[in-house]
Scaffold this active site. Structure first.
Site, mmCIF file in Angstrom:
data_model
loop_
_atom_site.group_PDB
_atom_site.id
_atom_site.type_symbol
_atom_site.label_atom_id
_atom_site.label_comp_id
_atom_site.label_asym_id
_atom_site.label_seq_id
_atom_site.Cartn_x
_atom_site.Cartn_y
_atom_site.Cartn_z
ATOM 1 N N ASN A 44 0.716 -1.217 -0.114
ATOM 2 C CA ASN A 44 -0.070 0.019 0.088
ATOM 3 C C ASN A 44 0.973 1.242 0.053
ATOM 4 O OD1 ASN A 44 0.810 0.569 2.830
ATOM 5 N ND2 ASN A 44 -0.354 -1.148 3.182
ATOM 6 N N ASP A 49 -3.907 -6.456 4.865
ATOM 7 C CA ASP A 49 -5.021 -7.411 5.320
ATOM 8 C C ASP A 49 -5.009 -8.954 4.639
ATOM 9 O OD1 ASP A 49 -5.793 -5.773 7.357
ATOM 10 O OD2 ASP A 49 -7.186 -4.784 5.880
ATOM 11 N N LYS A 53 9.418 -16.802 -11.162
ATOM 12 C CA LYS A 53 8.531 -15.416 -11.345
ATOM 13 C C LYS A 53 7.403 -15.900 -12.320
ATOM 14 C CE LYS A 53 9.233 -11.415 -14.521
ATOM 15 N NZ LYS A 53 9.711 -11.054 -15.765
ATOM 16 N N PHE A 92 -4.612 3.078 14.702
ATOM 17 C CA PHE A 92 -5.066 4.024 13.738
ATOM 18 C C PHE A 92 -6.104 3.494 13.013
ATOM 19 C CE2 PHE A 92 -2.153 7.542 13.101
ATOM 20 C CZ PHE A 92 -1.146 7.294 14.392
ATOM 21 N N LYS A 114 -13.689 -0.429 15.415
ATOM 22 C CA LYS A 114 -12.166 -0.969 15.780
ATOM 23 C C LYS A 114 -11.887 -0.429 16.981
ATOM 24 C CE LYS A 114 -10.788 -0.584 10.776
ATOM 25 N NZ LYS A 114 -10.407 0.434 9.894
ATOM 26 N N LYS A 165 -10.818 -4.147 18.836
ATOM 27 C CA LYS A 165 -9.651 -4.363 19.031
ATOM 28 C C LYS A 165 -9.123 -4.049 20.479
ATOM 29 C CE LYS A 165 -8.446 -4.025 14.295
ATOM 30 N NZ LYS A 165 -7.404 -3.774 13.207
HETATM 31 N N1 CTP Z 1 -3.617 -3.613 12.007
HETATM 32 C C1 CTP Z 1 -2.909 -4.699 12.477
HETATM 33 N N2 CTP Z 1 -2.657 -5.949 11.790
HETATM 34 C C2 CTP Z 1 -3.502 -5.835 10.622
HETATM 35 C C3 CTP Z 1 -4.357 -4.952 10.222
HETATM 36 C C4 CTP Z 1 -4.440 -3.773 10.704
HETATM 37 O O1 CTP Z 1 -2.363 -4.405 13.680
HETATM 38 N N3 CTP Z 1 -3.628 -7.283 10.050
HETATM 39 C C5 CTP Z 1 -3.771 -2.349 12.674
HETATM 40 C C6 CTP Z 1 -3.269 -1.340 11.953
HETATM 41 O O2 CTP Z 1 -2.037 -0.997 12.271
HETATM 42 C C7 CTP Z 1 -4.033 -0.019 12.409
HETATM 43 C C8 CTP Z 1 -5.476 -0.569 12.906
HETATM 44 O O3 CTP Z 1 -5.120 -2.099 12.928
HETATM 45 O O4 CTP Z 1 -3.518 0.520 13.690
HETATM 46 C C9 CTP Z 1 -6.554 -0.532 11.996
HETATM 47 O O5 CTP Z 1 -6.094 -0.708 10.854
HETATM 48 P P1 CTP Z 1 -6.903 -0.691 9.505
HETATM 49 O O6 CTP Z 1 -6.205 -0.968 7.916
HETATM 50 O O7 CTP Z 1 -7.534 0.844 9.341
HETATM 51 O O8 CTP Z 1 -8.255 -1.554 9.540
HETATM 52 P P2 CTP Z 1 -8.137 -3.056 9.384
HETATM 53 O O9 CTP Z 1 -8.447 -3.725 11.126
HETATM 54 O O10 CTP Z 1 -7.387 -3.660 8.661
HETATM 55 O O11 CTP Z 1 -9.742 -3.166 9.068
HETATM 56 P P3 CTP Z 1 -10.452 -2.907 7.630
HETATM 57 O O12 CTP Z 1 -9.313 -3.076 6.732
HETATM 58 O O13 CTP Z 1 -11.670 -3.666 7.403
HETATM 59 O O14 CTP Z 1 -10.756 -1.139 7.549
#
Ligand code: CTP
Length: 420
Positions: free
Chosen positions: A225, A294, A304, A337, A351, A355
């Site tokens: 990303n 995710d 490759k 975040f 969240k 969490k």
């Molecule tokens: N985070 C994490 N591990 C993951 C995904 C996210 O620790 N596999 C943490 C990020 O570092 C951030 C928070 O969870 O502090 C929220 O991340 P975000 O990408 O906004 O949300 P997700 O939990 O991934 O949910 P979604 O993608 O459905 O919005």
């Protein structure tokens, strides 16, 4: 920029602070009485300014009696006095709080109009301005209103998000004036920012994650990303300056690591999970600024992947690091975040509770000046129990300072809790 105004206001903690409390014509105006009373009890000198419409909902005499100061409102005052009045209030204020603030009044501020005393005072002041909106949910969600609110935020105005619940019109939704304790919490966050150079994190071990993760597809390609790592690195640097022992677990970035910080470089979500979980028992605070992927390809091709007409990738979930920490936390403070592109507050609240976090820093990636790559961000702090404070646009270093102010307060609150 407004946060430096806030810092200006935070200079003389010992003298009583002057709050100019603006009350506008909402049915919630009656709550201004309790708000004034709570502020007076906390030692603030409160000067109330009412709009003409507000005087229909609550009498100036009530607020005058509770604040023990003359209440100002534009009625039949001669123009000369009026001129002096708004300038002197503007100069005297350590903070201007508008509670409740109607949609009409907020849009008026966004247009820079000064056709009555309260708007003129706000236009003239250099003090930080905190606005607590109250209105019908439809009005609050209206894109024109949202646009005006964001416009004001971009100029440094602070907002206390309204609560969700039953509204005066009988409907339910977001729009109810935030509870008085939430308003006071937001006010004190703005008016008493901790000094960046205080060593208030001395003796604390803070683990910060930063940057993106890379999930390999084959030996030459990966899923990732746009995260730059700037927020996490700014947090690491600021935490170290404030005396903390800092561990920075970072995905790949182009940034120079701050001095005197333990840097652990990782690539994948799995590696970040292992690095963080291993160190979790020994730290006091975890701030998860990383944008963790995710999903990852279910299999990494050994060689490759060759060109073909179409390619279907099978993805699987990566471990949710923060959710794991939330489940296993003991004494640690957890800050997450929430990077969103729609329904920011609702998703961020979800969240926070899912969490088991102590604070969520939410941002809407679609807003200009917010998000991954730039030097600035526009965020809302969300706390368990529903309090939410929206901050103006600011650079990531400044934001790092405000996040650590909150962490320092949470650590102190936890220590006091265990002492009592
Ligand atoms: N985070 C994490 N591990 C993951 C995904 C996210 O620790 N596999 C943490 C990020 O570092 C951030 C928070 O969870 O502090 C929220 O991340 P975000 O990408 O906004 O949300 P997700 O939990 O991934 O949910 P979604 O993608 O459905 O919005």
């Amino acid at each position: 920029m407004q946060p430096s105004r806030a810092r200006e206001a935070g200079k003389a903690k010992s003298t009583p602070k002057t709050i100019v409390l603006g009350v506008t014509g909402s049915i919630a105006a009656y709550k201004a009485a309790e708000l004034t009373s709570s502020l007076v009890k906390r030692g603030y000198s409160v000067h109330v300014v009412m709009t003409r419409a507000a005087t229909k909902f609550i009498t100036p005499l009530t607020l005058q009696t509770i604040s023990r100061n003359p209440v100002h409102f534009e009625m039949f005052e001669p123009a000369k006095d009026w001129e002096i009045e708004h300038i002197s209030l503007a100069q005297r204020a350590d903070l201007v709080l508008v509670a409740p603030a109607t949609a009409n009044f907020i849009c008026k501020l966004a247009s820079g109009l000064a056709d009555e005393l309260l708007a003129a005072t706000i236009l003239a002041t250099k003090a930080p301005v905190l606005i607590a909106p109250a209105m019908n949910a439809g009005m609050y969600e209206n894109p024109i209103f949202q646009h005006q609110m964001k416009f004001l935020q971009s100029f440094g105005y602070f907002f206390v998000e309204p609560d969700t619940g039953r509204l005066a019109c009988g409907a339910s939704g977001r729009g109810r004036l935030a509870d008085i304790p939430k308003i006071i919490h937001a006010l004190e966050q703005v008016i008493y920012p901790a000094n960046d150079f205080e060593k208030d994190l001395t003796g604390r071990r803070v683990l910060i994650t930063a940057g993106p993760t890379r999930e390999p597809l084959d030996p030459v390609r990966f899923l990732s990303n746009y995260s730059s790592g700037k927020m996490g690195f700014a947090l690491a640097e600021a935490a170290r300056k404030r005396g903390a022992e800092v561990i920075l677990v970072s995905g790949p970035t182009n940034l120079e690591p701050p001095d005197a910080v333990e840097l652990i470089a990782v690539q994948t979500a799995e590696e970040m999970f292992n690095a963080v979980v291993e160190r979790f028992p020994g730290v006091d605070v975890v701030i998860k600024a990383a944008a963790v992927a995710d999903f990852r390809p279910r299999v990494k091709a050994e060689s490759k992947i060759k060109k073909q007409e179409t390619l279907v990738l099978e993805l699987e979930r990566t471990p949710d690091i923060l959710a794991y920490l939330g489940k296993h936390k003991k004494h640690q403070i957890l800050v997450g975040f929430a990077a969103e592109t729609e329904r920011t507050l609702k998703n961020a609240e979800e969240k926070l509770s899912r969490k088991n976090l102590d604070l969520v820093v939410a941002n809407d990636l679609t807003e200009e000046g917010a998000g991954f790559e730039g030097d600035t961000n526009i965020v809302t702090f969300l706390y368990p129990g529903g309090a939410a404070v929206s901050l103006p646009k600011m650079n990531k270093k400044e934001l790092a300072g405000l996040i650590l102010d909150e962490v320092a307060k949470l650590l102190t609150a936890k220590r006091d809790h265990f002492r009592n």
